[in-house]
Design a protein around this motif. Sequence first.
Motif, mmCIF file in Angstrom:
data_model
loop_
_atom_site.group_PDB
_atom_site.id
_atom_site.type_symbol
_atom_site.label_atom_id
_atom_site.label_comp_id
_atom_site.label_asym_id
_atom_site.label_seq_id
_atom_site.Cartn_x
_atom_site.Cartn_y
_atom_site.Cartn_z
ATOM 1 N N PHE A 1 -3.685 10.635 -2.167
ATOM 2 C CA PHE A 1 -4.255 9.403 -2.709
ATOM 3 C C PHE A 1 -3.641 8.207 -2.006
ATOM 4 O O PHE A 1 -2.420 8.140 -1.828
ATOM 5 N N CYS A 2 -4.464 7.262 -1.627
ATOM 6 C CA CYS A 2 -3.927 5.964 -1.241
ATOM 7 C C CYS A 2 -4.015 5.032 -2.440
ATOM 8 O O CYS A 2 -4.851 5.230 -3.335
ATOM 9 N N ALA A 3 -3.139 4.056 -2.483
ATOM 10 C CA ALA A 3 -3.087 3.130 -3.610
ATOM 11 C C ALA A 3 -2.683 1.757 -3.094
ATOM 12 O O ALA A 3 -2.038 1.637 -2.049
ATOM 13 N N ALA A 4 -3.067 0.741 -3.833
ATOM 14 C CA ALA A 4 -2.772 -0.630 -3.421
ATOM 15 C C ALA A 4 -2.283 -1.441 -4.608
ATOM 16 O O ALA A 4 -2.628 -1.160 -5.763
ATOM 17 N N VAL A 5 -1.463 -2.459 -4.302
ATOM 18 C CA VAL A 5 -0.882 -3.330 -5.323
ATOM 19 C C VAL A 5 -1.287 -4.765 -5.039
ATOM 20 O O VAL A 5 -1.177 -5.231 -3.895
ATOM 21 N N LEU A 6 -1.714 -5.456 -6.076
ATOM 22 C CA LEU A 6 -2.082 -6.860 -5.942
ATOM 23 C C LEU A 6 -0.854 -7.735 -5.875
ATOM 24 O O LEU A 6 0.113 -7.529 -6.615
ATOM 25 N N PHE B 1 0.841 -1.190 0.000
ATOM 26 C CA PHE B 1 0.000 0.000 0.000
ATOM 27 C C PHE B 1 0.878 1.241 0.000
ATOM 28 O O PHE B 1 1.943 1.268 0.643
ATOM 29 N N LEU B 2 0.410 2.276 -0.684
ATOM 30 C CA LEU B 2 1.218 3.491 -0.835
ATOM 31 C C LEU B 2 0.339 4.721 -0.645
ATOM 32 O O LEU B 2 -0.872 4.682 -0.895
ATOM 33 N N TRP B 3 0.973 5.798 -0.229
ATOM 34 C CA TRP B 3 0.319 7.098 -0.188
ATOM 35 C C TRP B 3 1.075 8.054 -1.103
ATOM 36 O O TRP B 3 2.308 8.100 -1.092
ATOM 37 N N TYR B 4 0.294 8.819 -1.872
ATOM 38 C CA TYR B 4 0.838 9.825 -2.760
ATOM 39 C C TYR B 4 0.218 11.173 -2.430
ATOM 40 O O TYR B 4 -0.940 11.266 -2.000
ATOM 41 N N LYS B 5 0.994 12.203 -2.709
ATOM 42 C CA LYS B 5 0.547 13.584 -2.525
ATOM 43 C C LYS B 5 0.531 14.232 -3.900
ATOM 44 O O LYS B 5 1.448 14.029 -4.699
ATOM 45 N N LYS B 6 -0.523 15.009 -4.173
ATOM 46 C CA LYS B 6 -0.622 15.601 -5.506
ATOM 47 C C LYS B 6 -1.058 17.055 -5.428
ATOM 48 O O LYS B 6 -2.068 17.381 -4.796
ATOM 49 N N TYR B 7 -0.261 17.902 -6.100
ATOM 50 C CA TYR B 7 -0.642 19.297 -6.271
ATOM 51 C C TYR B 7 -1.327 19.437 -7.627
ATOM 52 O O TYR B 7 -1.108 18.634 -8.539
ATOM 53 N N PRO B 8 -2.153 20.475 -7.808
ATOM 54 C CA PRO B 8 -2.828 20.677 -9.096
ATOM 55 C C PRO B 8 -1.825 20.770 -10.240
ATOM 56 O O PRO B 8 -0.755 21.353 -10.098
ATOM 57 N N ALA B 9 -2.181 20.185 -11.356
ATOM 58 C CA ALA B 9 -1.393 20.242 -12.595
ATOM 59 C C ALA B 9 -0.008 19.609 -12.447
ATOM 60 O O ALA B 9 0.899 19.908 -13.221
ATOM 61 N N GLU B 10 0.168 18.746 -11.456
ATOM 62 C CA GLU B 10 1.429 18.017 -11.311
ATOM 63 C C GLU B 10 1.138 16.538 -11.151
ATOM 64 O O GLU B 10 0.027 16.132 -10.795
#
Lengths: 113, 113
Positions: free
Chosen positions: B89-94, B33-42
């Motif tokens: 965003f959180c994300a997951a990998v199978l 499992f991962l967490w990502y940070k996102k700014y607009p237009a990036e």
Amino acid sequence: SQTIHQWPATLVQPVGSPLSLECTVEGTSNPNLYWYRQAAGRGLQLLFYSVGIGQISSEVPQNLSASRPQDRQFILSSKKLLLSDSGFYLCAWCGGTHLSPLHFGNGTRLTVT
Amino acid sequence: DQQVKQNSPSLSVQEGRISILNCDYTNSMFDYFLWYKKYPAEGPTFLISISSIKDKNEDGRFTVFLNKSAKHLSLHIVPSQPGDSAVYFCAAVLSGSARQLTFGSGTQLTVLP
């Protein structure tokens, strides 16, 4: 160190026109490559991924296609754009072990008019 | 069918306090499992990850907790800073996959000065 380049940053195209977005990775070999799309107000949806040259897996049936002509080059294409193709397109790569995170490019903002 | 869910579209926190972002998943075959940070237009920027064999991972101000029985993970940011304001965003990998990420829909964090 590894870097990922994605271009163009923004693109406005009319409905029915073709599309070609390019992504290249530097500083690594045999990476896994991915195309994601973020529609307005939505999360990131996986479109295509590739584990090697010429190997493309499609996650969602749609108007788009992908190709990997070289080890570190990933191209997203369409023959005829639809209004619904508008969105923020992101290329990503990862390498190494299963526990390697994906690293994203800065994205292409596509507006289909 | 969303396999990764972030049920809070937004969160506001005072500077210096703790920010807690939550994520739920449905597929027990996710093992990373991962967490990502996102700014607009990036593009999203990788923050922190956790393997399913652990229940906690810490990196500076960021800590991720995983509760496998509840299929729930959370990201704690302590202390929160105005520069942390972004979409997370959180994300997951199978397990056994080509490391395609399945993303949640994101949570907009606003840290108030």
